[in-house]
Design a protein around this motif. Structure first.
Motif, PDB file in Angstrom:
ATOM      1  N   HIS A 126       0.936  -1.660   0.321  1.00 23.70           N
ATOM      2  CA  HIS A 126       0.404   0.040  -0.219  1.00 23.70           C
ATOM      3  C   HIS A 126       0.621   1.313  -0.141  1.00 23.70           C
ATOM      4  O   HIS A 126       0.661   2.717  -0.774  1.00 23.70           O
ATOM      5  CB  HIS A 126      -1.413  -0.045   0.667  1.00 23.70           C
ATOM      6  N   LEU A 150      -3.334   0.291  -5.476  1.00 25.86           N
ATOM      7  CA  LEU A 150      -3.949   0.184  -6.245  1.00 25.86           C
ATOM      8  C   LEU A 150      -3.494   1.721  -7.984  1.00 25.86           C
ATOM      9  O   LEU A 150      -3.277   2.460  -7.556  1.00 25.86           O
ATOM     10  CB  LEU A 150      -5.407   1.759  -5.477  1.00 25.86           C
ATOM     11  N   GLN A 155      -6.619  -3.230  -8.339  1.00 29.89           N
ATOM     12  CA  GLN A 155      -5.862  -3.687  -6.712  1.00 29.89           C
ATOM     13  C   GLN A 155      -4.721  -4.731  -7.144  1.00 29.89           C
ATOM     14  O   GLN A 155      -4.787  -5.917  -7.345  1.00 29.89           O
ATOM     15  CB  GLN A 155      -6.980  -4.206  -6.041  1.00 29.89           C
ATOM     16  N   ASN A 213      -8.581  -8.547  -5.783  1.00 29.62           N
ATOM     17  CA  ASN A 213      -9.946  -7.986  -5.655  1.00 29.62           C
ATOM     18  C   ASN A 213      -9.696  -7.457  -3.431  1.00 29.62           C
ATOM     19  O   ASN A 213     -11.060  -7.712  -3.288  1.00 29.62           O
ATOM     20  CB  ASN A 213     -11.674  -8.749  -5.898  1.00 29.62           C
ATOM     21  N   TRP A 215     -10.599  -4.711  -2.009  1.00 33.95           N
ATOM     22  CA  TRP A 215     -12.106  -3.856  -1.805  1.00 33.95           C
ATOM     23  C   TRP A 215     -12.746  -3.672  -2.671  1.00 33.95           C
ATOM     24  O   TRP A 215     -12.445  -3.313  -3.320  1.00 33.95           O
ATOM     25  CB  TRP A 215     -11.128  -2.015  -1.735  1.00 33.95           C
TER      26      TRP A 215
END
Length: 217
Positions: A126, A150, A155, A213, A215
């Motif tokens: 992230h 992202l 993602q 996947n 979020w």
């Protein structure tokens, strides 16, 4: 957690985990992370400062010495920093660059002040330039580090960083992982590690990234 209740403060956005740890819940508009508050003997430590007015008003009302530990440089975690009259910020290189003040932390740092704090660099998909905070060997505040990056709407986890994260979490002396937008739902550390291991097991050896996947839209 059953022991998370509203603080005896005049705002429902304030919650408490135990007699030393509380937090201010984040908001969606503006997007703001939760802000953890750790009450040490001689100071109050904050993990992230958020972007919401409530968090900023509380932070600026504190008269005790303050220390700010920044998980990573994304706006919902640091926007309020520019309106806080303090240079006592610890963060990764990009966090301190965005804030414009404070100290870059590049190695494990321990603070004993009635509460045992361990601050550790934690590279992750992230945000590679991140810090995590473990309090009294029980709760580890991890920012958004359990999530993917992202890129162009996709993602994905970086395979190498994910393996590093699993190894770091496995070495921690802690009981719960606390994510920045879900501080009211600490995760047992074993469950967090198992979740990351499951993602890692789905890797394609020929690819540096693992699509997920994580979020939902």
């Amino acid at each position: 957690m059953e022991n998370i209740t509203e603080m005896a403060y005049n705002h429902s956005m304030f919650k408490t985990i135990n007699d030393r740890i509380s937090f201010i819940t984040g908001t969606k508009d503006p997007l703001s992370s939760d802000v953890a508050i750790i009450r040490c003997d001689s100071r109050i430590c904050f993990f992230d400062v958020g972007a919401g007015e409530e968090a900023l008003a509380y932070i600026n009302s504190v008269s005790e010495d303050r220390l700010f530990i920044i998980s990573h440089f994304h706006r919902d975690h640091i926007a309020n920093a520019h309106q806080i009259d303090s240079k006592a910020f610890l963060g990764g290189k990009r966090s301190i660059s965005h804030i414009g003040k404070g100290t870059v932390l590049t190695e494990k740092t321990v603070i004993d002040d009635g509460v045992h704090l361990e601050i550790l660099p934690y590279p992750n998909s992230h945000c590679k330039d991140s810090l995590i905070l473990t309090v009294d060997g029980c709760y580890t505040f991890i920012g958004d580090a359990l999530g993917p990056q992202l890129i162009n709407g996709r993602q994905q986890f970086n395979t190498q960083l994910l393996k590093t994260d699993i190894d770091i979490l496995s070495s921690l002396e802690t009981l719960f992982i606390v994510s920045s937008h879900e501080m009211d739902r600490p995760i047992p550390v074993k469950d967090a590690i198992d979740r990351l291991r499951q993602i890692y097991s789905s890797r394609d050896p020929s690819s540096a990234y693992i699509p997920v996947n994580f979020w939902e839209d």
